[in-house]
Design an enzyme around this catalytic site. Structure first.
Site, PDB file in Angstrom:
ATOM      1  N   ILE A 133       0.891  -1.160   0.000  1.00  0.00           N
ATOM      2  CA  ILE A 133       0.000   0.000   0.000  1.00  0.00           C
ATOM      3  C   ILE A 133       0.927   1.207   0.000  1.00  0.00           C
ATOM      4  CG2 ILE A 133      -1.691   1.342   1.306  1.00  0.00           C
ATOM      5  CD1 ILE A 133      -2.757  -1.281   2.445  1.00  0.00           C
ATOM      6  N   GLU A 134       0.883   2.013  -1.066  1.00  0.00           N
ATOM      7  CA  GLU A 134       1.817   3.125  -1.217  1.00  0.00           C
ATOM      8  C   GLU A 134       1.077   4.414  -1.572  1.00  0.00           C
ATOM      9  OE1 GLU A 134       5.918   1.240  -2.842  1.00  0.00           O
ATOM     10  OE2 GLU A 134       4.223   1.108  -4.242  1.00  0.00           O
ATOM     11  N   PHE A 135       1.553   5.506  -1.000  1.00  0.00           N
ATOM     12  CA  PHE A 135       1.029   6.829  -1.315  1.00  0.00           C
ATOM     13  C   PHE A 135       2.137   7.642  -1.962  1.00  0.00           C
ATOM     14  CE2 PHE A 135      -1.505   5.233   2.148  1.00  0.00           C
ATOM     15  CZ  PHE A 135      -2.800   5.577   1.781  1.00  0.00           C
TER      16      PHE A 135
END
EC number: 3.2.1.73
Length: 239
Positions: A133-135
């Site tokens: 999960i990357e922003f």
């Protein structure tokens, strides 16, 4: 002869049981982490080295801290001109199939990444398996999901959030099972993968870093610092 054979078989069985127990002991069980204080029995801070390649910073233990608000804070800082330090927190144990949840607030700025993921690889004596999960700080109204199986990736999926993740805490999760990975935002299913699912247990990791040479993906980092990503709690439920 039968007795000798029985002894050999029994010895082999006990040996295999020992191996199985050892592997099981290395894979952690369900837990909840409120990040009210740092638990060094559960976590370790990356310190004194850089991943290189697209990572344009050095991991520093001081860039992982617990605040008076009862949260973990990862920092991106600059100790000197054009030199950058970043923060990474990771579990001591590895974890397998189950539901991984985090309540977090990513950093907002071009050229940076805030993340929550599982990882294992050659340094651990395993294939490179990872679930992400990357922003991307250049646009925190979106979240990127991805995974790698034995080093093979290219499974990126962007999901529109309908809000700016950098402005408030929200809960993000993935449910990893032998035949699927499902990603959630605030309990709502956003994406499902069903092919080439990773199998090797990995360490739970959270980091904040600035990139180099990947401007098409992250945008160009402009040197702004300090920058912070915030983590309120995380939970793992073994399935």
């Amino acid at each position: 002869m039968k007795r000798v054979l029985l002894i050999l078989v029994t010895g082999l069985f006990m040996s295999l049981c020992g191996i199985t127990s050892s592997v099981s002991a290395q894979t952690g069980g369900s837990f909840f982490e409120p990040f009210n204080s740092y638990n060094s029995g559960l976590w370790q801070k990356a310190d004194g080295y850089s991943n290189g390649d697209m990572f344009n910073c050095t991991w520093r233990a001081n860039n992982v801290s617990m605040t008076s608000l009862g949260e973990m804070r990862l920092a991106l800082t600059s100790p000197s001109y054009n030199k950058f330090d970043c923060g990474e927190n990771r579990s001591v144990q590895t974890y397998g199939y189950g539901l991984y949840e985090v309540r977090m607030k990513p950093a907002k700025n071009t050229g940076i990444v805030s993340s929550f993921f599982t990882y294992t690889g050659p340094t651990e004596g395993t294939p490179w398996d990872e679930i992400d999960i990357e922003f991307l700080g250049k646009d925190t109204t979106k979240v990127q999901f991805n995974y790698y199986t034995n080093g093979a990736g290219n499974h990126e999926k962007f999901a529109d959030l309908g809000f700016d993740a950098a402005n408030a805490y929200h809960t993000y999760a993935f449910d990893w099972q032998p035949n699927s990975i499902k990603w959630y935002v605030d309990g709502q299913l956003k994406h499902t993968a069903t092919t080439q699912i990773p199998a090797a247990p990995g360490k739970i990791m959270m980091n904040l870093w600035n990139g180099t040479g990947v401007d098409d993906w992250l945008g160009s980092y402009n040197g702004v610092n300090p920058i912070y990503a915030h983590y309120d709690w995380m939970r793992y439920r073994k399935k």
